[in-house]
Design a protein around this motif. Structure first.
Motif, mmCIF file in Angstrom:
data_model
loop_
_atom_site.group_PDB
_atom_site.id
_atom_site.type_symbol
_atom_site.label_atom_id
_atom_site.label_comp_id
_atom_site.label_asym_id
_atom_site.label_seq_id
_atom_site.Cartn_x
_atom_site.Cartn_y
_atom_site.Cartn_z
ATOM 1 N N TYR A 95 0.810 -1.217 0.000
ATOM 2 C CA TYR A 95 0.000 0.000 0.000
ATOM 3 C C TYR A 95 0.845 1.270 0.000
ATOM 4 N N VAL A 244 -7.420 -1.711 7.523
ATOM 5 C CA VAL A 244 -8.070 -2.251 6.332
ATOM 6 C C VAL A 244 -9.389 -2.890 6.747
ATOM 7 N N LEU A 279 -7.097 3.091 5.639
ATOM 8 C CA LEU A 279 -6.465 2.953 4.325
ATOM 9 C C LEU A 279 -6.923 4.032 3.340
ATOM 10 N N LEU A 300 -7.168 -4.258 -0.589
ATOM 11 C CA LEU A 300 -6.912 -2.832 -0.725
ATOM 12 C C LEU A 300 -7.895 -2.129 -1.652
#
Length: 349
Positions: A95, A244, A279, A300
């Motif tokens: 990420y 997340v 995130l 993600l």
């Protein structure tokens, strides 16, 4: 972590004491002369080939000269972002937003003109005078983030730049250093920081870390190190970042909080605080990840949960939808207050 075989050397860096020290540390490395530490053709390309990335991260080092000195106001994690002594990273988190000029491999660049960086940072802190009132960064000191675009624990494997900064802040009566890390470097335990450096160990449930935190220290090892760093004279916080959202995410965070609670002592609890960052992902990085690590994108890239936000530089980022995200934040902060009530939440977003 590192097996340096090539050093990309910016003109003039070898003439500086720190540059020469770095070259002497790896005398067998091939020297590649470069004009700029930012754009290096050999580390560009092959965005979908993570094996090449990891090899470059392990084998390549860039030694440059930092030209621009600024201490940017921040105001959340730190009062200021100090001039960096390095950028890039030996790790490869799925990420990570940092890879830009050097391509997605983004190996460590270390700046050899450390004396100028130290001088600028020290003078900037002196000009601030006493902190007029407490804020969310710190009740007493001006806080300078010294690792915005790198991991200082890994940078310390390359040169003494990070140690020099820790030593600098020991002598500043009104300021402290701060950096986040995912790597346990126990060499730092002997530096005697005198509570003038704040280390923020980044944590997430191990199930997420195994998939997303590539080439980092295991989460359990990070937790096991916290008491030792407190005893060695560091202020230690934890970063819950990135959080997340997925099926079962809150249950796994409950387990992580219990693991943290069981792994730290009373002295650590008294000084512990956390930053919580949910995130934010990038469309360009999403497309790159699909080529080498699509399982990471299962966590993600969640269009059904996320909305698009265009960043200041024009990139398309995604974050959890307004409204829903507020519920996620409340759920996690309520859980923290229930499981680890001593853990002060500095901010959550």
């Amino acid at each position: 972590m590192l097996d340096i075989k090539r050093i990309y050397l910016q003109a003039g860096a070898a003439d500086l004491p720190r540059g020469r020290e770095i070259l002497d540390r790896w005398p067998a490395a091939t020297i590649v002369d470069i004009e700029s530490h930012q754009r290096i053709p050999e580390v560009y390309g092959a965005e979908t080939n993570v094996r090449r990335w990891v090899r470059i991260k392990r084998e390549a080092l860039v030694v440059g000269i930092k030209k621009t000195m600024t201490a940017r106001p921040n105001g959340r994690s730190a009062d200021f972002i100090a001039p960096s002594t390095a950028n890039g990273c030996a790790m490869a988190c799925a990420y990570c937003y940092v890879p830009r000029h050097k391509g997605y491999s983004n190996p460590i660049t270390v700046f050899a003109n450390i004396e100028r960086i130290l001088s600028y940072t020290g003078k900037h802190a002196v000009r601030q005078g006493r902190k007029p009132e407490p804020n969310e960064c710190d009740p007493k000191d001006w806080v300078y983030d010294i690792g915005e675009n790198s991991d200082c624990s890994a940078d310390a494997l390359v040169s003494d730049n990070v140690r020099d900064l820790v030593d600098l802040f020991k002598g500043l009566p009104n300021a402290k250093a701060s950096f986040a890390t995912k790597y346990v470097n126990r060499d730092l335990l002997g530096w005697d920081p005198q509570k003038k450096t704040r280390i923020r160990f980044s944590l997430m449930p191990q199930a997420d870390a195994k998939l997303l935190d590539i080439r980092t220290s295991p989460v359990g090892e990070r937790i096991a190190a916290i008491d030792d760093f407190v005893a060695a004279g560091y202020e230690v916080h934890v970063n819950f970042s990135p959080v997340v959202v997925r099926d079962g995410w809150l249950d796994d965070w409950r387990d992580l909080l219990d693991q943290l609670d069981a792994g730290i002592n009373a002295e650590t609890r008294r000084q512990l605080a956390t930053e919580i960052i949910f995130l934010t992902h990038n469309r360009g990085l999403h497309e790159v990840n699909l080529g080498w690590h699509p399982r990471a994108e299962d966590l993600l890239w969640r269009p059904e949960l996320q909305q698009i936000k265009r960043s200041q530089n024009g990139d398309l980022n995604v974050r959890y939808r307004t409204g829903s995200k507020g519920g996620y934040v409340r759920a996690l902060t309520d859980l923290i207050r229930a499981r680890t009530p001593y853990l002060r939440i500095r901010y959550a977003f």
